[in-house]
Design an enzyme around this catalytic site. Structure first.
Site, PDB file in Angstrom:
ATOM      1  N   LEU A 145       0.827  -1.160   0.088  1.00  0.00           N
ATOM      2  CA  LEU A 145       0.096  -0.134  -0.013  1.00  0.00           C
ATOM      3  C   LEU A 145       0.728   1.372   0.021  1.00  0.00           C
ATOM      4  CD1 LEU A 145      -2.599  -1.076   2.704  1.00  0.00           C
ATOM      5  CD2 LEU A 145      -2.937  -1.167   0.294  1.00  0.00           C
ATOM      6  N   CYS A 146       2.134   1.291  -0.622  1.00  0.00           N
ATOM      7  CA  CYS A 146       3.012   2.096  -0.669  1.00  0.00           C
ATOM      8  C   CYS A 146       2.980   3.198  -2.022  1.00  0.00           C
ATOM      9  CB  CYS A 146       4.510   1.647  -0.435  1.00  0.00           C
ATOM     10  SG  CYS A 146       5.745   3.046  -0.391  1.00  0.00           S
ATOM     11  N   GLY A 147       3.465   4.340  -1.920  1.00  0.00           N
ATOM     12  CA  GLY A 147       3.417   5.124  -3.168  1.00  0.00           C
ATOM     13  C   GLY A 147       4.489   4.416  -4.038  1.00  0.00           C
ATOM     14  N   THR A 157       4.829   1.105  -4.463  1.00  0.00           N
ATOM     15  CA  THR A 157       4.540  -0.378  -4.867  1.00  0.00           C
ATOM     16  C   THR A 157       4.443  -0.208  -6.282  1.00  0.00           C
ATOM     17  OG1 THR A 157       2.969  -0.316  -2.715  1.00  0.00           O
ATOM     18  CG2 THR A 157       2.825  -1.997  -4.555  1.00  0.00           C
ATOM     19  N   GLN A 217       2.030  -0.094   5.808  1.00  0.00           N
ATOM     20  CA  GLN A 217       1.608  -0.159   4.340  1.00  0.00           C
ATOM     21  C   GLN A 217       1.790  -1.604   3.941  1.00  0.00           C
ATOM     22  OE1 GLN A 217       3.977   2.855   2.216  1.00  0.00           O
ATOM     23  NE2 GLN A 217       2.652   4.514   2.982  1.00  0.00           N
TER      24      GLN A 217
END
Length: 189
Positions: free
Chosen positions: A64-66, A68, A99
């Protein structure tokens, strides 16, 4: 009475002891990355010894990370360099921003189904702090200024089993610096 052999041995021993002590005092570990293993997302173990003599790119990941979308770039690196010996290993971690809150099915959904990842993925692991996985404790000891500060931090392990390069999260897998380091490593055989 001392003969020349004893004098020579004494001289050599006198230079080796301080060098050995300096190596031990520097905190340098002579244990290579190949000494570690991770539980795999699938339940088996990923033993780094299986990749001995080959470069590894070990990356802490999160669903759920930018960053990803870097899964896609890591898969491209894997596709481009695996036949020449590179292995990419993803290590899901919930250490940064919570995340990676899910379990193996959610990680599988993101890595395998959304991004088509075929390189090895470990079970979720802690990558920083006192409870970090032994590989990450080893890496922090070897490179204390280069510990993960966020998701998608990359350790490039050389053929000798030691950290050759470190790339922060902001460096994309397709970045020339990563590709050049990997190509150089694969050319040195």
């Amino acid at each position: 009475m001392m003969n020349r052999r004893h004098v020579l041995l004494a001289a050599v021993a006198g230079t080796l002891v301080p060098a050995t002590r300096a190596l031990a005092d520097s905190g340098m570990s002579r244990i290579p990355a190949y000494a570690f293993s991770f539980p795999a997302l699938s339940g088996d173990d990923i033993r780094l010894a299986a990749f001995s003599g080959k470069p590894l790119l070990v990356v802490n990941t999160a669903s759920l990370c930018g960053y990803t979308p870097q899964y896609a770039g890591l898969q491209q690196l894997w596709n481009e360099f695996r036949a020449r010996g590179l292995t990419v290993i993803g290590v899901p971690s919930n250490d940064f921003g919570g995340q990676e809150p899910g379990g193996s099915s959610e990680i599988t959904e993101t890595a395998h189904h959304q991004y088509g990842v075929t390189f090895p993925i470990t079970a979720k692991a802690i990558v920083v702090g006192a409870k970090a996985h032994p590989f990450y404790k080893w890496a922090a000891e070897a490179r204390p200024k280069d510990v993960p500060r966020w998701n998608f931090h990359k350790y490039l392990i050389g053929r000798d089993g030691y950290i050759a390069e470190v790339f922060p999260s902001s460096v994309e897998p397709a970045d020339t610096r990563i590709k050049t380091a990997i190509a150089r490593m694969l050319a040195d055989s």
